[in-house]
Design a protein around this motif. Structure first.
Motif, PDB file in Angstrom:
ATOM      1  N   PHE A 191       9.083  78.002  29.080  1.00 33.87           N
ATOM      2  CA  PHE A 191       8.889  77.777  27.714  1.00 33.87           C
ATOM      3  C   PHE A 191       9.373  76.310  27.760  1.00 33.87           C
ATOM      4  CE2 PHE A 191       8.889  82.012  25.316  1.00 33.87           C
ATOM      5  CZ  PHE A 191       7.516  82.450  25.827  1.00 33.87           C
ATOM      6  N   ILE A 192       8.703  75.290  26.948  1.00 31.94           N
ATOM      7  CA  ILE A 192       8.733  73.955  26.741  1.00 31.94           C
ATOM      8  C   ILE A 192       9.064  73.848  25.233  1.00 31.94           C
ATOM      9  CG2 ILE A 192       8.224  71.787  27.371  1.00 31.94           C
ATOM     10  CD1 ILE A 192       6.723  72.887  29.605  1.00 31.94           C
ATOM     11  N   ASP A 193      10.048  73.411  24.881  1.00 26.45           N
ATOM     12  CA  ASP A 193      10.299  73.407  23.188  1.00 26.45           C
ATOM     13  C   ASP A 193       9.976  71.827  23.075  1.00 26.45           C
ATOM     14  OD1 ASP A 193      12.430  71.560  23.913  1.00 26.45           O
ATOM     15  OD2 ASP A 193      13.986  72.833  23.267  1.00 26.45           O
ATOM     16  N   GLY A 194       9.973  71.656  21.562  1.00 29.89           N
ATOM     17  CA  GLY A 194       9.650  70.152  21.000  1.00 29.89           C
ATOM     18  C   GLY A 194      10.418  69.160  21.792  1.00 29.89           C
ATOM     19  N   GLY A 195      11.685  69.114  21.984  1.00 29.34           N
ATOM     20  CA  GLY A 195      12.308  68.254  23.132  1.00 29.34           C
ATOM     21  C   GLY A 195      12.181  68.273  24.504  1.00 29.34           C
ATOM     22  N   ASN A 196      11.174  68.861  24.934  1.00 35.08           N
ATOM     23  CA  ASN A 196      10.825  69.210  26.449  1.00 35.08           C
ATOM     24  C   ASN A 196      11.717  69.656  27.258  1.00 35.08           C
ATOM     25  OD1 ASN A 196       8.358  67.835  26.437  1.00 35.08           O
ATOM     26  ND2 ASN A 196       9.429  65.645  26.175  1.00 35.08           N
ATOM     27  N   ARG A 197      12.827  70.644  26.375  1.00 35.22           N
ATOM     28  CA  ARG A 197      13.583  71.346  27.110  1.00 35.22           C
ATOM     29  C   ARG A 197      12.946  72.651  27.869  1.00 35.22           C
ATOM     30  NH1 ARG A 197      17.277  75.985  25.512  1.00 35.22           N
ATOM     31  NH2 ARG A 197      16.265  75.896  23.725  1.00 35.22           N
ATOM     32  N   THR A 198      13.096  72.873  28.912  1.00 33.31           N
ATOM     33  CA  THR A 198      12.432  73.994  29.860  1.00 33.31           C
ATOM     34  C   THR A 198      13.400  75.107  29.870  1.00 33.31           C
ATOM     35  OG1 THR A 198      10.892  72.592  30.949  1.00 33.31           O
ATOM     36  CG2 THR A 198      11.491  74.636  31.889  1.00 33.31           C
ATOM     37  N   THR A 199      12.917  76.511  29.339  1.00 38.66           N
ATOM     38  CA  THR A 199      13.667  77.530  29.673  1.00 38.66           C
ATOM     39  C   THR A 199      12.936  78.713  30.658  1.00 38.66           C
ATOM     40  OG1 THR A 199      14.755  77.349  27.628  1.00 38.66           O
ATOM     41  CG2 THR A 199      14.864  79.368  28.556  1.00 38.66           C
ATOM     42  N   LEU A 200      13.431  79.120  31.567  1.00 36.92           N
ATOM     43  CA  LEU A 200      12.882  80.206  32.445  1.00 36.92           C
ATOM     44  C   LEU A 200      12.663  81.510  31.688  1.00 36.92           C
ATOM     45  CD1 LEU A 200      13.947  79.224  36.082  1.00 36.92           C
ATOM     46  CD2 LEU A 200      11.873  78.406  35.049  1.00 36.92           C
ATOM     47  N   VAL A 201      11.424  81.812  31.559  1.00 37.16           N
ATOM     48  CA  VAL A 201      11.466  83.231  30.832  1.00 37.16           C
ATOM     49  C   VAL A 201      10.450  84.362  31.742  1.00 37.16           C
ATOM     50  CG1 VAL A 201      11.726  82.067  28.585  1.00 37.16           C
ATOM     51  CG2 VAL A 201       9.417  82.516  29.685  1.00 37.16           C
ATOM     52  N   ARG A 202      10.589  85.601  31.453  1.00 38.76           N
ATOM     53  CA  ARG A 202       9.891  86.799  31.768  1.00 38.76           C
ATOM     54  C   ARG A 202       9.509  87.414  30.752  1.00 38.76           C
ATOM     55  NH1 ARG A 202      11.416  89.172  37.814  1.00 38.76           N
ATOM     56  NH2 ARG A 202      10.920  87.357  38.881  1.00 38.76           N
ATOM     57  N   TRP A 203       8.169  87.986  30.219  1.00 40.34           N
ATOM     58  CA  TRP A 203       7.922  88.638  29.167  1.00 40.34           C
ATOM     59  C   TRP A 203       7.393  90.027  29.648  1.00 40.34           C
ATOM     60  CZ3 TRP A 203       5.087  83.611  29.374  1.00 40.34           C
ATOM     61  CH2 TRP A 203       3.895  83.903  29.803  1.00 40.34           C
ATOM     62  N   ARG A 204       7.611  91.014  28.465  1.00 37.50           N
ATOM     63  CA  ARG A 204       7.024  92.168  28.568  1.00 37.50           C
ATOM     64  C   ARG A 204       6.309  92.680  27.155  1.00 37.50           C
ATOM     65  NH1 ARG A 204      12.272  93.424  27.864  1.00 37.50           N
ATOM     66  NH2 ARG A 204      12.653  95.089  26.823  1.00 37.50           N
ATOM     67  N   PHE A 205       5.336  93.420  27.253  1.00 34.62           N
ATOM     68  CA  PHE A 205       4.792  93.913  25.676  1.00 34.62           C
ATOM     69  C   PHE A 205       5.330  95.509  25.927  1.00 34.62           C
ATOM     70  CE2 PHE A 205       3.138  90.043  25.977  1.00 34.62           C
ATOM     71  CZ  PHE A 205       2.489  89.689  24.867  1.00 34.62           C
ATOM     72  N   VAL A 206       6.208  95.801  24.793  1.00 36.12           N
ATOM     73  CA  VAL A 206       6.568  97.151  24.559  1.00 36.12           C
ATOM     74  C   VAL A 206       5.782  98.011  23.414  1.00 36.12           C
ATOM     75  CG1 VAL A 206       8.745  98.638  24.186  1.00 36.12           C
ATOM     76  CG2 VAL A 206       8.988  96.224  25.273  1.00 36.12           C
ATOM     77  N   GLY A 235      -1.544  77.148  26.965  1.00 39.35           N
ATOM     78  CA  GLY A 235      -1.670  76.156  25.942  1.00 39.35           C
ATOM     79  C   GLY A 235      -0.172  75.347  26.227  1.00 39.35           C
ATOM     80  N   ASP A 236      -0.171  74.352  25.386  1.00 43.17           N
ATOM     81  CA  ASP A 236       0.932  73.539  25.251  1.00 43.17           C
ATOM     82  C   ASP A 236       2.152  74.249  25.095  1.00 43.17           C
ATOM     83  OD1 ASP A 236       2.527  70.999  25.426  1.00 43.17           O
ATOM     84  OD2 ASP A 236       2.770  71.145  23.186  1.00 43.17           O
ATOM     85  N   GLY A 237       3.192  74.176  25.896  1.00 48.28           N
ATOM     86  CA  GLY A 237       4.468  74.876  25.391  1.00 48.28           C
ATOM     87  C   GLY A 237       4.668  76.047  26.373  1.00 48.28           C
ATOM     88  N   ILE A 238       4.172  76.427  27.190  1.00 52.50           N
ATOM     89  CA  ILE A 238       4.066  77.261  28.225  1.00 52.50           C
ATOM     90  C   ILE A 238       3.439  76.812  29.443  1.00 52.50           C
ATOM     91  CG2 ILE A 238       3.716  79.744  28.963  1.00 52.50           C
ATOM     92  CD1 ILE A 238       3.036  80.578  26.173  1.00 52.50           C
ATOM     93  N   ALA A 239       4.398  76.818  30.805  1.00 49.87           N
ATOM     94  CA  ALA A 239       3.933  76.394  32.044  1.00 49.87           C
ATOM     95  C   ALA A 239       4.224  77.363  33.193  1.00 49.87           C
ATOM     96  CB  ALA A 239       4.558  75.199  32.290  1.00 49.87           C
TER      97      ALA A 239
END
Length: 337
Positions: free
Chosen positions: A201-216, A308-312
């Protein structure tokens, strides 16, 4: 309208081709396995249904929308989390290339989503109903397909080859053990779905956070009983989803796990600790479901690297390999092969 459809389809093919080229280069240094080998092995194991997907052949289409939450917008600038209603084309499926696979099969179930973002771009998510994948590298998946090829004499995989595969591929064990200990879902609507891979996940300041997602599922998770596994017909998942959507919206909460130092980034066979911070990123709502033939999901190549922009993506070899493999399958499907 036909000209527009051709332009859209052509654009998707071009995009898939460009992604495939980049991904081939990315994975070449790590694993000599090629998309042609993997897709060919899937075809050899399951056969070919002309004009259909090579994997997850049996599926059901659905449509709906997604609304993101501000909690996720703090981590990603993706329009997905703008709070606007995002149109969604979805596909639910069974793993494997058999279009007649029984819905009681002990195999993964899939949920693939295409989000039409407000800026005109697309975001894809392709998920499974299992928390870990069965291969750390493409070679493991290829070897599984080769080992699973039916013996011409019996019409079934050779048990000795499967045994040998398991003994030499420890990265396949976590998924195998999960499926052995957990019965398949009673409905597509009563199953959770996991992104499997780690993303950025990349925020407006280009800070990157590693994530995993699931749909519950808001309906709650429900699995088939042992008795139902024995008694249910081969086909019930599609009808159950159509009937459930007909009674009212079907919803899933998108939950995002926030990574910490040391969490596996490039290995989808390893789960993250359950104690990781959880963020409710939004709600997926399915309002209609239908057979896939001629429906909106049928022509979509649910390439997980369409973002899209904001996810890599991360450097996960399996994630990077899926794109060129999907592109090859998509090309063969479009060609009626």
């Amino acid at each position: 309208m036909q000209d527009i459809d051709k332009i859209v389809c052509g654009s998707r093919i071009l995009l898939a081709g460009l992604i495939a080229l980049g991904c081939r280069l990315a994975v070449a240094a790590e694993d000599p396995v090629t998309p042609e080998q993997v897709v060919g092995a899937i075809e050899n194991t399951f056969g070919v249904t002309p004009g259909e997907r090579r994997n997850h052949t049996k599926g059901t289409c659905a449509t709906g929308e997604f609304v993101g939450m501000p909690e996720a917008a703090a981590y990603s600038r993706s329009p997905l989390f703008s709070g606007k209603r995002i149109p969604v084309v979805a596909r639910f499926s069974l793993a494997g290339g058999n279009p007649k696979a029984p819905d009681t099969a002990r195999s993964p179930r899939g949920m693939a989503l295409e989000f039409a973002l407000p800026d005109g771009s697309l975001q894809h998510m392709t998920m499974l109903n299992i928390p870990v994948f069965g291969a750390m590298r493409p070679r493991t998946f290829l070897d599984l397909m080769v080992a699973s090829r039916p013996d011409p004499a019996t019409g079934k995989p050779d048990p000795e080859k499967i045994k040998a595969f398991k003994a030499t591929h420890p990265d396949s064990r976590a998924q195998s053990e999960f499926m052995a200990q957990n019965n398949p879902p009673a409905s597509y609507a009563s199953s959770a779905y996991y992104g499997i891979h780690t993303f950025k996940f990349i925020d407006g300041g280009n800070r990157t956070t590693l994530v995993r997602w699931r749909f519950v599922p808001q309906d709650g998770e429900k699995r088939l009983t042992d008795e139902e596994l024995k008694s249910l017909p081969a086909n019930f998942l599609e009808q159950r989803l159509i009937e459930r959507a007909g009674t009212g919206p079907v919803r899933w909460d998108m939950m995002v796990s926030i990574g910490e130092a040391g969490d596996p980034e490039n290995d989808p066979t390893l789960a993250w600790p359950a104690a990781r911070k959880q963020v409710r990123a939004g709600t997926l709502t399915i309002t209609a479901a239908m057979p896939q033939k001629g429906a909106a999901c049928e022509p979509v190549n649910f390439d997980p690297l369409v973002m899209g922009d904001g996810i890599a993506p991360t450097g996960d070899p399996i994630l990077l390999f899926r794109s060129p493999a999907y592109a090859l399958s998509f090309a063969r499907r479009l060609g009626g092969i």
